[in-house]
Design an enzyme around this catalytic site. Structure first.
Site, PDB file in Angstrom:
ATOM      1  N   LYS A 194      26.325  38.957  54.163  1.00 22.49           N
ATOM      2  CA  LYS A 194      27.192  38.503  53.053  1.00 22.49           C
ATOM      3  C   LYS A 194      28.574  38.105  53.555  1.00 22.49           C
ATOM      4  CE  LYS A 194      29.991  42.258  52.601  1.00 22.49           C
ATOM      5  NZ  LYS A 194      31.457  42.278  52.621  1.00 22.49           N
ATOM      6  N   THR A 251      31.849  40.124  47.205  1.00 22.25           N
ATOM      7  CA  THR A 251      32.639  39.620  48.330  1.00 22.25           C
ATOM      8  C   THR A 251      33.011  38.159  48.133  1.00 22.25           C
ATOM      9  OG1 THR A 251      31.456  41.188  49.722  1.00 22.25           O
ATOM     10  CG2 THR A 251      32.734  39.520  50.849  1.00 22.25           C
TER      11      THR A 251
HETATM   12  O1  LIG Z   1      37.001  42.420  52.493  1.00 21.96           O
HETATM   13  P1  LIG Z   1      35.646  42.118  53.086  1.00 21.96           P
HETATM   14  O2  LIG Z   1      35.319  40.666  53.032  1.00 21.96           O
HETATM   15  O3  LIG Z   1      35.480  42.744  54.437  1.00 21.96           O
HETATM   16  O4  LIG Z   1      34.574  42.829  52.130  1.00 21.96           O
HETATM   17  C1  LIG Z   1      34.748  44.180  51.821  1.00 21.96           C
HETATM   18  C2  LIG Z   1      33.472  44.836  51.381  1.00 21.96           C
HETATM   19  O5  LIG Z   1      32.470  44.711  52.345  1.00 21.96           O
HETATM   20  C3  LIG Z   1      32.978  44.389  50.037  1.00 21.96           C
HETATM   21  O6  LIG Z   1      31.885  45.178  49.650  1.00 21.96           O
END
Ligand SMILES: O=P(O)(O)OC[C@H](O)CO
Ligand SMILES: NC(=O)c1ccc[n+]([C@@H]2O[C@H](COP(=O)([O-])OP(=O)(O)OC[C@H]3O[C@@H](n4cnc5c(N)ncnc54)[C@H](O)[C@@H]3O)[C@@H](O)[C@H]2O)c1
Length: 345
Positions: A194, A251
């Site tokens: 993701k 995300t």
């Molecule tokens: O801020 P990011 O893109 O690393 O995403 C944070 C978390 O994985 C969201 O679940």
């Protein structure tokens, strides 16, 4: 059975919030290991992490140290919260101090460069523990929202249901509802891929594309994640759950996401170095897009969005050209839910 003492190794955003979560859920002693002595001191003395969570007060049960062995000593739960690509080296140094029946919890969402291993596999290698002692916590969990105690859910994935339930109880609060899952492979892949898709989403947003483009990226991003999962032995239904669709939507949609934000910088025409300079925190997808692409190739799976993200990040391809390349791909049937074997398209 409940956790008496927990160590959280890594005092970034998520490690710090996770320490608060454990304390709020009733763990009497939570010790955070911070790389920087001033961060350890601020958590210990002032109950705040000035670098990563300046506005969140940490409960009295949370303390901190700059000495990892001190944090791990006597801990029945050892939580790993360092950037994915640093895990092997860090854990190699810590492994000897971890108790023989301690449960290890992985918070990291990445795939190791070179070995192409998931984080739980890296833990097995470098800590020399059996896979059933490792639980993965993953889901739509943006640290600042959990810090603000906004309601959310997450997944605790472990092949040993007893340990999964132990961790589930240890992080169950009025603001976080954890579900167990025995599909460690699917949960880890959902969390890692993701981030690459959120980079693409950020690029598309910065280029001014609207909701059709964004929904297409989420949906086709999930399709390529599911294809990879199928080829690697995951339960395909995992990708419809919190660790798959849930985390992908959170995300991609959130301006709080470091991966999406990083993608926005690239979409505005910045170079990788300029985007890195503008965003201090870990955007795992930037490195993991390489390892995910290589992992997919190793099992004959095509992941067109991840491949284009890698080209933009590491080969200097213009994001608009990357998008055009996605649109110019050979037409094909959608075939949702097609199993992994056969044509991995
Ligand atoms: O801020 P990011 O893109 O690393 O995403 C944070 C978390 O994985 C969201 O679940
Ligand atoms: N922040 C979130 O919302 C969130 C939520 C879920 C999962 N995660 C995952 O948790 C993991 C950690 O992310 P984070 O948000 O806490 O990152 P962060 O960027 O906020 O903090 C990273 C921490 O690691 C430390 N660090 C950097 N290089 C290091 C090294 N070589 N050795 C040891 N420590 C080092 C930094 O000092 C910092 O304390 C990532 O894999 C991320 O994908 C983050």
């Amino acid at each position: 059975m409940s956790i008496r003492r927990a160590a959280v190794l890594g005092a970034g955003s998520w490690g710090t919030v996770f320490a608060k979560l454990l304390a709020d859920a009733g763990t009497p002693e939570v010790t955070v290991w911070a790389r920087r002595p001033d961060v350890a001191e601020a958590i210990r003395e002032r109950h705040v992490n000035p670098d990563y969570l300046p506005n969140t007060w940490l409960p009295p049960a949370v303390t901190a140290t700059g000495d990892a062995a001190e944090a791990i000593d006597g801990a029945d739960l050892v939580v790993l919260a360092v950037p994915s690509q640093t895990l092997r080296d860090n854990l190699g140094a810590w492994a000897g101090t971890i108790g023989s029946d301690a449960t290890l919890v992985s918070l990291m969402k990445g795939i190791e460069l070179g070995t192409l291993k998931r984080m739980s596999e890296v833990i097995v290698d470098s800590a020399g523990v059996e896979p059933d002692r490792i639980a993965v916590v993953t889901g739509p969990n943006l640290a600042p929202e959990i810090a603000a105690e906004q309601p959310a859910a997450t997944v605790v994935a472990c092949t040993d249901i007893r340990r999964a339930e132990l961790v589930q109880r240890a992080i169950s609060t009025r603001y976080l509802r954890p579900y167990t899952n025995d599909d460690v492979i699917g949960c880890e892949l959902g969390g890692a891929v993701k981030n690459a898709i959120a980079l693409a989403y950020g690029m598309a947003s910065a280029l001014g594309f609207g909701d059709n483009t964004r929904a297409t990226l989420i949906t086709r991003g999930l399709a390529e994640t599911t294809r990879l999962g199928g080829a690697l032995g995951a339960n395909l239904m995992t990708f419809a759950g919190l660790a798959g669709l849930g985390d992908l939507v959170a995300t991609c949609s959130s301006p709080l996401s470091r991966n999406r934000t990083f993608g926005e910088h690239l979409g505005r025409g910045e170079t990788l170095e300029q985007a890195q300079a503008a965003t201090r925190q870990t955007a795992e997808g930037v490195k993991s897009c390489l390892s995910i692409r290589d992992l997919a190739h190793s099992v004959g799976v095509e992941m067109p969005i991840t491949e284009q993200v890698e080209l933009v990040c590491h080969e200097g391809v213009d994001p608009l050209k990357a998008l055009a390349a996605l649109m110019a791909r050979e037409t094909k049937p959608e075939r949702p839910g097609v199993p992994s074997t056969g044509e991995h398209q």
